[in-house]
Write a protein that holds these residues in place. Structure first.
Motif, PDB file in Angstrom:
ATOM      1  N   LEU A 129     -28.511  59.585 -13.478  1.00 61.70           N
ATOM      2  CA  LEU A 129     -29.769  59.927 -13.984  1.00 61.70           C
ATOM      3  C   LEU A 129     -30.024  60.921 -14.913  1.00 61.70           C
ATOM      4  N   THR A 130     -28.908  61.808 -15.061  1.00 66.38           N
ATOM      5  CA  THR A 130     -28.870  62.823 -16.350  1.00 66.38           C
ATOM      6  C   THR A 130     -28.167  62.294 -17.375  1.00 66.38           C
ATOM      7  N   SER A 131     -27.572  61.050 -17.294  1.00 63.26           N
ATOM      8  CA  SER A 131     -26.819  60.656 -18.481  1.00 63.26           C
ATOM      9  C   SER A 131     -28.041  59.682 -19.384  1.00 63.26           C
ATOM     10  N   PRO A 132     -28.060  59.939 -20.803  1.00 65.53           N
ATOM     11  CA  PRO A 132     -28.871  59.049 -21.569  1.00 65.53           C
ATOM     12  C   PRO A 132     -28.489  57.721 -21.473  1.00 65.53           C
ATOM     13  N   ARG A 133     -27.310  57.744 -21.496  1.00 69.62           N
ATOM     14  CA  ARG A 133     -26.509  56.136 -21.726  1.00 69.62           C
ATOM     15  C   ARG A 133     -26.796  55.551 -20.372  1.00 69.62           C
ATOM     16  N   MET A 134     -27.001  56.136 -19.136  1.00 71.79           N
ATOM     17  CA  MET A 134     -26.990  55.375 -18.076  1.00 71.79           C
ATOM     18  C   MET A 134     -28.378  55.204 -17.414  1.00 71.79           C
TER      19      MET A 134
END
Length: 81
Positions: A70-75
Motif C-alpha cells: 500500500l505504500t509502494s507506488p508500483r503496487m
C-alpha cells in the motif's frame, strides 16, 4: 518456492483474472454461446472465492506485506483491480 512465501507475495492484480474471465463470459452470452458462457462464469466465481480466501489469509498472516504494497507506488494501484 514455499507455499507460505507464495501467499506472502500474492499480487493484488491477480483479480484481473476474474475481471477478464467475467468479460469473456458476458461476451459469449451475448453471442448465444450459453455453455461456454456458463463455464467461464463458474470459473470466474471459483477464482474470485479462491483469491478472496488467499487475500484474507495473507492479511491475517502477512499484514506487513500488505502495508508495504500500500505504500509502494508500483503496487498500490494493483488493488484497484
Amino acid at each position: 518456492m514455499k507455499a507460505t512465501s507464495m501467499i506472502e507475495s500474492l499480487h493484488p492484480g491477480n483479480f484481473a483474472l476474474v475481471m477478464a474471465t467475467g468479460i469473456i463470459s458476458i461476451a459469449l452470452g451475448a453471442i448465444d454461446q450459453a455453455t461456454l458462457s456458463s463455464f467461464f462464469a463458474i470459473f470466474a466465481v471459483i477464482s474470485w472465492f479462491t483469491l478472496i480466501a488467499l487475500c484474507m489469509l495473507r492479511a491475517a498472516l502477512y499484514h506487513k506485506a500488505i502495508l508495504i504494497d500500500l505504500t509502494s507506488p508500483r503496487m498500490v494501484f494493483s488493488y484497484f483491480t
